[in-house]
Design a protein around this motif. Sequence first.
Motif, PDB file in Angstrom:
ATOM      1  N   ASP A  95     -15.896  -6.061  68.167  1.00  0.00           N
ATOM      2  CA  ASP A  95     -17.167  -5.915  67.447  1.00  0.00           C
ATOM      3  C   ASP A  95     -17.691  -4.485  67.555  1.00  0.00           C
ATOM      4  N   LEU A  96     -17.575  -3.893  68.743  1.00  0.00           N
ATOM      5  CA  LEU A  96     -18.016  -2.511  68.912  1.00  0.00           C
ATOM      6  C   LEU A  96     -17.172  -1.554  68.076  1.00  0.00           C
ATOM      7  N   GLN A  97     -15.859  -1.812  68.032  1.00  0.00           N
ATOM      8  CA  GLN A  97     -14.952  -0.977  67.244  1.00  0.00           C
ATOM      9  C   GLN A  97     -15.261  -1.090  65.750  1.00  0.00           C
ATOM     10  N   GLU A  98     -15.522  -2.306  65.310  1.00  0.00           N
ATOM     11  CA  GLU A  98     -15.831  -2.513  63.889  1.00  0.00           C
ATOM     12  C   GLU A  98     -17.143  -1.832  63.511  1.00  0.00           C
ATOM     13  N   PHE A  99     -18.121  -1.888  64.396  1.00  0.00           N
ATOM     14  CA  PHE A  99     -19.388  -1.197  64.115  1.00  0.00           C
ATOM     15  C   PHE A  99     -19.160   0.306  64.028  1.00  0.00           C
ATOM     16  N   ASP A 100     -18.382   0.845  64.933  1.00  0.00           N
ATOM     17  CA  ASP A 100     -18.074   2.280  64.924  1.00  0.00           C
ATOM     18  C   ASP A 100     -17.386   2.666  63.622  1.00  0.00           C
ATOM     19  N   GLU A 101     -16.475   1.828  63.155  1.00  0.00           N
ATOM     20  CA  GLU A 101     -15.772   2.103  61.899  1.00  0.00           C
ATOM     21  C   GLU A 101     -16.718   2.008  60.705  1.00  0.00           C
ATOM     22  N   ARG A 102     -17.653   1.059  60.746  1.00  0.00           N
ATOM     23  CA  ARG A 102     -18.617   0.933  59.640  1.00  0.00           C
ATOM     24  C   ARG A 102     -19.484   2.180  59.533  1.00  0.00           C
ATOM     25  N   VAL A 103     -19.863   2.720  60.672  1.00  0.00           N
ATOM     26  CA  VAL A 103     -20.664   3.948  60.669  1.00  0.00           C
ATOM     27  C   VAL A 103     -19.872   5.103  60.054  1.00  0.00           C
ATOM     28  N   LYS A 104     -18.612   5.225  60.429  1.00  0.00           N
ATOM     29  CA  LYS A 104     -17.775   6.297  59.880  1.00  0.00           C
ATOM     30  C   LYS A 104     -17.532   6.113  58.386  1.00  0.00           C
ATOM     31  N   ASN A 105     -17.218   4.887  57.974  1.00  0.00           N
ATOM     32  CA  ASN A 105     -16.980   4.619  56.555  1.00  0.00           C
ATOM     33  C   ASN A 105     -18.239   4.845  55.734  1.00  0.00           C
ATOM     34  N   ASN A 106     -19.372   4.472  56.300  1.00  0.00           N
ATOM     35  CA  ASN A 106     -20.641   4.660  55.597  1.00  0.00           C
ATOM     36  C   ASN A 106     -20.930   6.138  55.372  1.00  0.00           C
ATOM     37  N   ARG A 107     -20.530   6.965  56.331  1.00  0.00           N
ATOM     38  CA  ARG A 107     -20.694   8.409  56.192  1.00  0.00           C
ATOM     39  C   ARG A 107     -19.876   8.915  55.012  1.00  0.00           C
ATOM     40  N   ARG A 108     -18.650   8.412  54.872  1.00  0.00           N
ATOM     41  CA  ARG A 108     -17.791   8.827  53.754  1.00  0.00           C
ATOM     42  C   ARG A 108     -18.357   8.355  52.417  1.00  0.00           C
ATOM     43  N   ILE A 109     -18.925   7.165  52.400  1.00  0.00           N
ATOM     44  CA  ILE A 109     -19.554   6.653  51.180  1.00  0.00           C
ATOM     45  C   ILE A 109     -20.709   7.556  50.773  1.00  0.00           C
ATOM     46  N   ALA A 110     -21.522   7.954  51.746  1.00  0.00           N
ATOM     47  CA  ALA A 110     -22.677   8.800  51.458  1.00  0.00           C
ATOM     48  C   ALA A 110     -22.265  10.162  50.912  1.00  0.00           C
ATOM     49  N   GLU A 111     -21.115  10.651  51.368  1.00  0.00           N
ATOM     50  CA  GLU A 111     -20.631  11.940  50.862  1.00  0.00           C
ATOM     51  C   GLU A 111     -20.267  11.849  49.386  1.00  0.00           C
ATOM     52  N   GLY A 112     -19.825  10.654  48.955  1.00  0.00           N
ATOM     53  CA  GLY A 112     -19.480  10.468  47.549  1.00  0.00           C
ATOM     54  C   GLY A 112     -20.670  10.087  46.703  1.00  0.00           C
ATOM     55  N   ASN A 113     -21.461   9.153  47.196  1.00  0.00           N
ATOM     56  CA  ASN A 113     -22.650   8.696  46.459  1.00  0.00           C
ATOM     57  C   ASN A 113     -23.663   8.193  47.474  1.00  0.00           C
ATOM     58  N   TYR A 114     -24.666   8.999  47.753  1.00  0.00           N
ATOM     59  CA  TYR A 114     -25.617   8.706  48.813  1.00  0.00           C
ATOM     60  C   TYR A 114     -26.305   7.362  48.609  1.00  0.00           C
ATOM     61  N   GLU A 115     -26.588   7.002  47.349  1.00  0.00           N
ATOM     62  CA  GLU A 115     -27.329   5.771  47.075  1.00  0.00           C
ATOM     63  C   GLU A 115     -26.540   4.516  47.416  1.00  0.00           C
ATOM     64  N   ASP A 116     -25.217   4.626  47.472  1.00  0.00           N
ATOM     65  CA  ASP A 116     -24.393   3.458  47.792  1.00  0.00           C
ATOM     66  C   ASP A 116     -24.269   3.207  49.289  1.00  0.00           C
ATOM     67  N   ALA A 117     -24.747   4.147  50.087  1.00  0.00           N
ATOM     68  CA  ALA A 117     -24.591   4.045  51.541  1.00  0.00           C
ATOM     69  C   ALA A 117     -25.697   3.191  52.153  1.00  0.00           C
ATOM     70  N   ASP A 118     -25.404   2.653  53.323  1.00  0.00           N
ATOM     71  CA  ASP A 118     -26.377   1.867  54.088  1.00  0.00           C
ATOM     72  C   ASP A 118     -27.282   2.832  54.852  1.00  0.00           C
ATOM     73  N   PHE A 119     -28.590   2.758  54.568  1.00  0.00           N
ATOM     74  CA  PHE A 119     -29.520   3.728  55.146  1.00  0.00           C
ATOM     75  C   PHE A 119     -29.564   3.626  56.659  1.00  0.00           C
ATOM     76  N   GLU A 120     -29.613   2.410  57.195  1.00  0.00           N
ATOM     77  CA  GLU A 120     -29.739   2.269  58.647  1.00  0.00           C
ATOM     78  C   GLU A 120     -28.514   2.816  59.375  1.00  0.00           C
ATOM     79  N   LEU A 121     -27.328   2.615  58.802  1.00  0.00           N
ATOM     80  CA  LEU A 121     -26.134   3.167  59.430  1.00  0.00           C
ATOM     81  C   LEU A 121     -26.127   4.697  59.335  1.00  0.00           C
ATOM     82  N   LEU A 122     -26.653   5.214  58.230  1.00  0.00           N
ATOM     83  CA  LEU A 122     -26.787   6.669  58.119  1.00  0.00           C
ATOM     84  C   LEU A 122     -27.752   7.203  59.167  1.00  0.00           C
ATOM     85  N   GLU A 123     -28.843   6.462  59.376  1.00  0.00           N
ATOM     86  CA  GLU A 123     -29.824   6.883  60.366  1.00  0.00           C
ATOM     87  C   GLU A 123     -29.233   6.827  61.771  1.00  0.00           C
ATOM     88  N   TYR A 124     -28.476   5.784  62.062  1.00  0.00           N
ATOM     89  CA  TYR A 124     -27.795   5.679  63.357  1.00  0.00           C
ATOM     90  C   TYR A 124     -26.846   6.863  63.545  1.00  0.00           C
TER      91      TYR A 124
END
Length: 351
Positions: free
Chosen positions: A295-324
């Motif tokens: 679960d910890l590993q999956e959360f870490d991966e979600r944070v990293k993937n969310n960062r990549r999503i934001a680089e492509g289209n910020y509006e598609d990213a999860d705000f709370e994960l970006l804030e984390y």
Amino acid sequence: MSYIETHPLQHSTILRIYSEKDEIESSPEYQRNGGIWTPEKKQLLIDSILNNYDIPKIYFHQYTREDRNNSGKVYSIIDGKQRLETIWSFIDNEFKLSDDFEYQDDENIRLAGMSYNDIAQEYPKIKIKFDSFVLPIISVNTDDVDLIEDMFSRLNEAAPLNSAEKRNAFGGDMVKAIREVSNLGLFTQKVRFKNNRYQHYEVAARYLLIESSNYESSKLIDTKKVYLDAMAKKYKSDNLNLVNTFKQTVTNVIQSMETVFINQDNLLRTQGIMVVYYLLFKKALHENIKINRIDLQEFDERVKNNRRIAEGNYEDADFELLEYDRLSQYGTNDVSNIRERFRIISENLGI
């Protein structure tokens, strides 16, 4: 009244000190870690000795007869550990002189790139000269080890000691507890970051600060230097039972963490995450919830993937994960930062 006396150590040649190095404690508790000099700095010290330059004083704590019988040591190094370790490692042929070394007594003698053994074979008289160099060692006698720790801190005030190294020189019950916590398996096996500048001590101190501030005010506070130092000074003496209580609570949480993380765990790659994980595991222990690494590993991966999503289209990213993610980069010792990251990871893991 406690006393402290100093005098030059007699007959302190390089060869004598090297021959007696087994009687010298190079890592008393107040010392910083060794092995952090660059090769160039090591070569410069040997250059200075071979070319008859003065080198800074070295300070030894001379043990009492009782201490000698208990430890088998005659001295401990207060200041000058890096210099002595460099000299000893040169004699042990662990490094050579620099390629641009110049022997100033005789420019026709070429010692550049030579090891200690090379010099002994090619220029035995220079080897004898090196061995006979008198190290400027000051012997310190005292009946109070706290004065030694204070002396170490004062001697290094102008040197680049970091916060954890300075705090380690305070001595006392809390500093001892910090050292003991930093020797638990979480630090010796699980974390990826090193302890060459007492990084493990720093995290251990933050854990103990969480427990001491919880006891004092039932609040989480900043885990910054000023509060860590204040804790070490406040609990230096006369509160051993409380310190042991804090240490036991921390140990219980750490032992829970040790069962989840793997050796050299990539999830424990930086100091910044350590307090958040501590709070997470403490809450899980209190509520009898099991945390698993997947679960910890999956959360870490979600944070990293969310960062990549934001680089492509910020509006598609999860705000709370970006804030984390943002909070994980800056101000990780601020209490507001810690609380918010703890909230986000707790909610994402359902804890």
